[in-house]
Write an enzyme that holds these catalytic residues in place. Sequence first.
Site, PDB file in Angstrom:
ATOM      1  N   TYR A 152       5.975   5.348   5.459  1.00  0.00           N
ATOM      2  CA  TYR A 152       5.423   4.192   4.869  1.00  0.00           C
ATOM      3  C   TYR A 152       5.961   4.151   3.412  1.00  0.00           C
ATOM      4  O   TYR A 152       6.416   3.009   2.780  1.00  0.00           O
ATOM      5  CB  TYR A 152       3.861   4.516   4.772  1.00  0.00           C
ATOM      6  CG  TYR A 152       3.042   3.504   3.981  1.00  0.00           C
ATOM      7  CD1 TYR A 152       3.023   2.395   4.421  1.00  0.00           C
ATOM      8  CD2 TYR A 152       2.629   3.900   2.648  1.00  0.00           C
ATOM      9  CE1 TYR A 152       2.405   1.443   3.602  1.00  0.00           C
ATOM     10  CE2 TYR A 152       2.072   3.012   1.715  1.00  0.00           C
ATOM     11  CZ  TYR A 152       1.990   1.701   2.050  1.00  0.00           C
ATOM     12  OH  TYR A 152       1.420   0.795   1.234  1.00  0.00           O
ATOM     13  N   SER A 172       3.290  -0.264  -4.044  1.00  0.00           N
ATOM     14  CA  SER A 172       2.315   0.846  -4.035  1.00  0.00           C
ATOM     15  C   SER A 172       2.531   1.915  -5.193  1.00  0.00           C
ATOM     16  O   SER A 172       3.868   2.231  -5.343  1.00  0.00           O
ATOM     17  CB  SER A 172       2.336   1.246  -2.670  1.00  0.00           C
ATOM     18  OG  SER A 172       1.438   2.789  -2.698  1.00  0.00           O
ATOM     19  N   LEU A 202      -2.880 -10.126  13.022  1.00  0.00           N
ATOM     20  CA  LEU A 202      -4.336  -9.600  13.426  1.00  0.00           C
ATOM     21  C   LEU A 202      -3.959  -8.284  13.952  1.00  0.00           C
ATOM     22  O   LEU A 202      -5.061  -7.911  14.328  1.00  0.00           O
ATOM     23  CB  LEU A 202      -5.004 -10.392  14.437  1.00  0.00           C
ATOM     24  CG  LEU A 202      -5.395 -11.877  13.654  1.00  0.00           C
ATOM     25  CD1 LEU A 202      -6.100 -12.881  14.456  1.00  0.00           C
ATOM     26  CD2 LEU A 202      -5.819 -11.925  12.216  1.00  0.00           C
ATOM     27  N   LYS A 231       8.067   0.930   1.241  1.00  0.00           N
ATOM     28  CA  LYS A 231       7.872   0.141  -0.131  1.00  0.00           C
ATOM     29  C   LYS A 231       8.911   0.393  -0.731  1.00  0.00           C
ATOM     30  O   LYS A 231       9.361  -0.588  -1.534  1.00  0.00           O
ATOM     31  CB  LYS A 231       6.622   0.719  -0.513  1.00  0.00           C
ATOM     32  CG  LYS A 231       5.171   0.555   0.277  1.00  0.00           C
ATOM     33  CD  LYS A 231       4.607  -1.066   0.192  1.00  0.00           C
ATOM     34  CE  LYS A 231       3.784  -1.290   1.020  1.00  0.00           C
ATOM     35  NZ  LYS A 231       3.601  -2.751   1.465  1.00  0.00           N
TER      36      LYS A 231
HETATM   37  P1  NAD Z   1      -4.413  -4.558   5.634  1.00  0.00           P
HETATM   38  O1  NAD Z   1      -4.176  -3.685   7.068  1.00  0.00           O
HETATM   39  O2  NAD Z   1      -5.940  -4.639   5.650  1.00  0.00           O
HETATM   40  O3  NAD Z   1      -3.711  -6.001   5.597  1.00  0.00           O
HETATM   41  C1  NAD Z   1      -2.382  -6.102   6.103  1.00  0.00           C
HETATM   42  C2  NAD Z   1      -2.332  -7.108   7.036  1.00  0.00           C
HETATM   43  O4  NAD Z   1      -1.100  -7.488   7.717  1.00  0.00           O
HETATM   44  C3  NAD Z   1      -3.183  -7.015   8.178  1.00  0.00           C
HETATM   45  O5  NAD Z   1      -4.342  -8.156   8.428  1.00  0.00           O
HETATM   46  C4  NAD Z   1      -2.357  -6.996   9.305  1.00  0.00           C
HETATM   47  O6  NAD Z   1      -2.699  -7.557  10.515  1.00  0.00           O
HETATM   48  C5  NAD Z   1      -0.930  -7.945   8.706  1.00  0.00           C
HETATM   49  N1  NAD Z   1       0.207  -7.740   9.322  1.00  0.00           N
HETATM   50  C6  NAD Z   1       0.765  -6.316   9.398  1.00  0.00           C
HETATM   51  N2  NAD Z   1       1.947  -6.470  10.212  1.00  0.00           N
HETATM   52  C7  NAD Z   1       2.292  -7.785  10.259  1.00  0.00           C
HETATM   53  C8  NAD Z   1       3.303  -8.808  10.764  1.00  0.00           C
HETATM   54  N3  NAD Z   1       4.522  -8.200  11.074  1.00  0.00           N
HETATM   55  N4  NAD Z   1       2.935  -9.959  10.950  1.00  0.00           N
HETATM   56  C9  NAD Z   1       1.908 -10.553  10.211  1.00  0.00           C
HETATM   57  N5  NAD Z   1       0.813  -9.914   9.783  1.00  0.00           N
HETATM   58  C10 NAD Z   1       0.996  -8.535   9.975  1.00  0.00           C
HETATM   59  O7  NAD Z   1      -3.936  -3.686   4.336  1.00  0.00           O
HETATM   60  P2  NAD Z   1      -4.649  -3.937   3.033  1.00  0.00           P
HETATM   61  O8  NAD Z   1      -5.098  -2.772   2.493  1.00  0.00           O
HETATM   62  O9  NAD Z   1      -5.064  -5.388   2.637  1.00  0.00           O
HETATM   63  O10 NAD Z   1      -3.004  -4.007   2.286  1.00  0.00           O
HETATM   64  C11 NAD Z   1      -2.264  -5.147   2.036  1.00  0.00           C
HETATM   65  C12 NAD Z   1      -0.937  -4.485   1.541  1.00  0.00           C
HETATM   66  O11 NAD Z   1      -0.998  -3.981   0.408  1.00  0.00           O
HETATM   67  C13 NAD Z   1       0.261  -3.949   2.416  1.00  0.00           C
HETATM   68  O12 NAD Z   1       1.413  -4.226   2.252  1.00  0.00           O
HETATM   69  C14 NAD Z   1      -0.098  -2.406   2.022  1.00  0.00           C
HETATM   70  O13 NAD Z   1       0.904  -1.743   2.396  1.00  0.00           O
HETATM   71  C15 NAD Z   1      -0.137  -2.655   0.487  1.00  0.00           C
HETATM   72  N6  NAD Z   1      -0.929  -1.701  -0.296  1.00  0.00           N
HETATM   73  C16 NAD Z   1      -2.278  -1.301   0.113  1.00  0.00           C
HETATM   74  C17 NAD Z   1      -2.899  -0.292  -0.438  1.00  0.00           C
HETATM   75  C18 NAD Z   1      -4.361   0.103   0.060  1.00  0.00           C
HETATM   76  O14 NAD Z   1      -4.363   1.308  -0.346  1.00  0.00           O
HETATM   77  N7  NAD Z   1      -5.006  -0.584   0.774  1.00  0.00           N
HETATM   78  C19 NAD Z   1      -2.250   0.304  -1.639  1.00  0.00           C
HETATM   79  C20 NAD Z   1      -1.059  -0.016  -2.111  1.00  0.00           C
HETATM   80  C21 NAD Z   1      -0.433  -1.129  -1.371  1.00  0.00           C
HETATM   81  C1  WQD Z   2      -7.635   9.813  -2.169  1.00  0.00           C
HETATM   82  C2  WQD Z   2      -8.161  11.157  -2.528  1.00  0.00           C
HETATM   83  C3  WQD Z   2      -7.538  12.827  -0.866  1.00  0.00           C
HETATM   84  C4  WQD Z   2      -9.831  11.354   2.301  1.00  0.00           C
HETATM   85  C5  WQD Z   2      -3.279   6.511  -0.107  1.00  0.00           C
HETATM   86  C6  WQD Z   2      -1.752   6.212   0.434  1.00  0.00           C
HETATM   87  C7  WQD Z   2      -1.088   5.423  -0.723  1.00  0.00           C
HETATM   88  C8  WQD Z   2      -1.889   4.143  -0.965  1.00  0.00           C
HETATM   89  C9  WQD Z   2      -3.285   4.446  -0.969  1.00  0.00           C
HETATM   90  C10 WQD Z   2      -0.874   2.351   0.221  1.00  0.00           C
HETATM   91  C11 WQD Z   2      -7.025  12.199  -2.329  1.00  0.00           C
HETATM   92  C12 WQD Z   2      -8.901  12.740  -0.974  1.00  0.00           C
HETATM   93  C13 WQD Z   2      -9.167  11.510   0.984  1.00  0.00           C
HETATM   94  C14 WQD Z   2     -10.806  12.243   2.846  1.00  0.00           C
HETATM   95  C15 WQD Z   2     -10.370  13.416   0.955  1.00  0.00           C
HETATM   96  N1  WQD Z   2      -1.847   3.124   0.358  1.00  0.00           N
HETATM   97  N2  WQD Z   2      -9.622  12.576   0.264  1.00  0.00           N
HETATM   98  N3  WQD Z   2     -11.013  13.153   2.221  1.00  0.00           N
HETATM   99  O1  WQD Z   2      -4.023   9.630  -0.439  1.00  0.00           O
HETATM  100  O2  WQD Z   2      -4.357   8.616  -3.203  1.00  0.00           O
HETATM  101  O3  WQD Z   2      -3.234   7.181  -1.390  1.00  0.00           O
HETATM  102  O4  WQD Z   2      -3.816   5.293  -0.093  1.00  0.00           O
HETATM  103  O5  WQD Z   2      -0.209   2.189  -0.468  1.00  0.00           O
HETATM  104  O6  WQD Z   2       0.205   5.204  -0.288  1.00  0.00           O
HETATM  105  O7  WQD Z   2      -1.018   7.577   0.209  1.00  0.00           O
HETATM  106  O8  WQD Z   2      -5.698   7.790  -1.127  1.00  0.00           O
HETATM  107  O9  WQD Z   2      -7.837   7.402  -0.104  1.00  0.00           O
HETATM  108  O10 WQD Z   2      -6.448   8.663   1.125  1.00  0.00           O
HETATM  109  O11 WQD Z   2      -7.251   9.748  -0.764  1.00  0.00           O
HETATM  110  O12 WQD Z   2     -10.721  14.605   0.141  1.00  0.00           O
HETATM  111  O13 WQD Z   2     -11.206  12.012   3.809  1.00  0.00           O
HETATM  112  O14 WQD Z   2      -9.182  11.552  -1.659  1.00  0.00           O
HETATM  113  O15 WQD Z   2      -7.053  14.200  -0.921  1.00  0.00           O
HETATM  114  O16 WQD Z   2      -7.174  13.262  -3.176  1.00  0.00           O
HETATM  115  P1  WQD Z   2      -4.284   8.408  -1.518  1.00  0.00           P
HETATM  116  P2  WQD Z   2      -6.939   8.360  -0.254  1.00  0.00           P
END
Ligand code: NAD
Ligand code: WQD
Length: 336
Positions: A148, A124, A33, A152
């Site tokens: 970050y 990601s 959480l 990954k």
């Molecule tokens: P999120 O933060 O909503 O969910 C991640 C969950 O993991 C959270 O509920 C957090 O409390 C839990 N958590 C973190 N560290 C923990 C630990 N050590 N033990 C147990 N629980 C732990 O994020 P999300 O957007 O749902 O992303 C889920 C996964 O997808 C993540 O691995 C994230 O890196 C990956 N991902 C997310 C995005 C995005 O843009 N949301 C994009 C690509 C990849």
């Molecule tokens: C999207 C576009 C910004 C916010 C990130 C992580 C990536 C993945 C997804 C986990 C870009 C623009 C954004 C704002 C803006 N996460 N922007 N004003 O950067 O593609 O990816 O989240 O794996 O690893 O890097 O997503 O939603 O931050 O940005 O203009 O306040 O919106 O420049 O072009 P991004 P984002």
Amino acid sequence: MKILVTGGAGYIGSHTCVQLLEHGMDVVVIDNLANSSEESLKRVQEISGRPLEFHKIDLLERAWLEALFRDHQFDAVIHFAGLKAVGESVQIPLSYYRNNISGTINLCETMANHNVKTIVFSSSATVYGEPEQVPITEEFPTAAYNPYGRTKLFIEEILKDLYNSDNAWNIVLLRYFNPVGAHKSGKIGEDPKGLPNNLMPFISQVAVGKLKELSVFGNDYSTPDGTGVRDYIHVVDLAIGHVKSLDKLLGKTGVHTYNLGTGRGYSVLEMIKAFEKVSGQRINFNIVDRRPGDIAECFADSTKALKELDWKTERDIDEMCADTWRWQSQNPDGYQ
Ligand code: NAD
Ligand code: WQD
């Protein structure tokens, strides 16, 4: 079939739990959480009409993991748990490496001890770094430009090494593009703590009046309107991708890598326009400098997922915006 979902209380995890339950699977969630609330899981059960089991466990607590695996015979693990804020990862890299990488190693060691060898990992599009061209296929070279992203990439490599050491493993690496949207019910959605880092939650908080205006990070990229282009994918389509991965790949050992995206990019200005159209709200914005580390354009070639998983996205940009708006307007303060 019994599935362990790590990080299941979070944004993508909670939506995936709904899909798993609706597919008749038994779900056990662990989450510390750190970035979520248990309320999301209550609502997951309301939506699906089925119970799940929740344990507040940190992946770094090895003994608790061992106990959990002694109590349950899991068929597979979907591993979402991790820290995900790019900017924060630059400030506190060791916390990111410890949490994401050590957490994953603890999980895999426990899985191996209990002979559970199927894992679906949340990777990601960030692992493609700055791609030389778009759309991006799974064969593109990988790179990472912040802690970050490196977690990954390192975890992908660790999982490949694990498979090479023991071919009984079944490892699925799902490379998500930009997840947005929320469940149709408006009951679950993205609930960032503090100021949102990502575009969509920022836009929706401006729309609901919590934030004054959006800063658009640069309008001088070599894209049609100069603002950054991304492949936004509805979180429900993404969640379904996990169920399809289990359906198609359970029992098939190997390392399977898929892009999960729509294959279509939208600019920041297009996103603002789309959101204004479906919400009827005005989104005030201001063009500011580029955000360091941002790339111009990123979108997926997801043909491999279509061919091998029979998966493609079905929800368009209007639905992504409408569902985000329903969640945000019904829950202006998230799960609080
Ligand atoms: P999120 O933060 O909503 O969910 C991640 C969950 O993991 C959270 O509920 C957090 O409390 C839990 N958590 C973190 N560290 C923990 C630990 N050590 N033990 C147990 N629980 C732990 O994020 P999300 O957007 O749902 O992303 C889920 C996964 O997808 C993540 O691995 C994230 O890196 C990956 N991902 C997310 C995005 C995005 O843009 N949301 C994009 C690509 C990849
Ligand atoms: C999207 C576009 C910004 C916010 C990130 C992580 C990536 C993945 C997804 C986990 C870009 C623009 C954004 C704002 C803006 N996460 N922007 N004003 O950067 O593609 O990816 O989240 O794996 O690893 O890097 O997503 O939603 O931050 O940005 O203009 O306040 O919106 O420049 O072009 P991004 P984002």
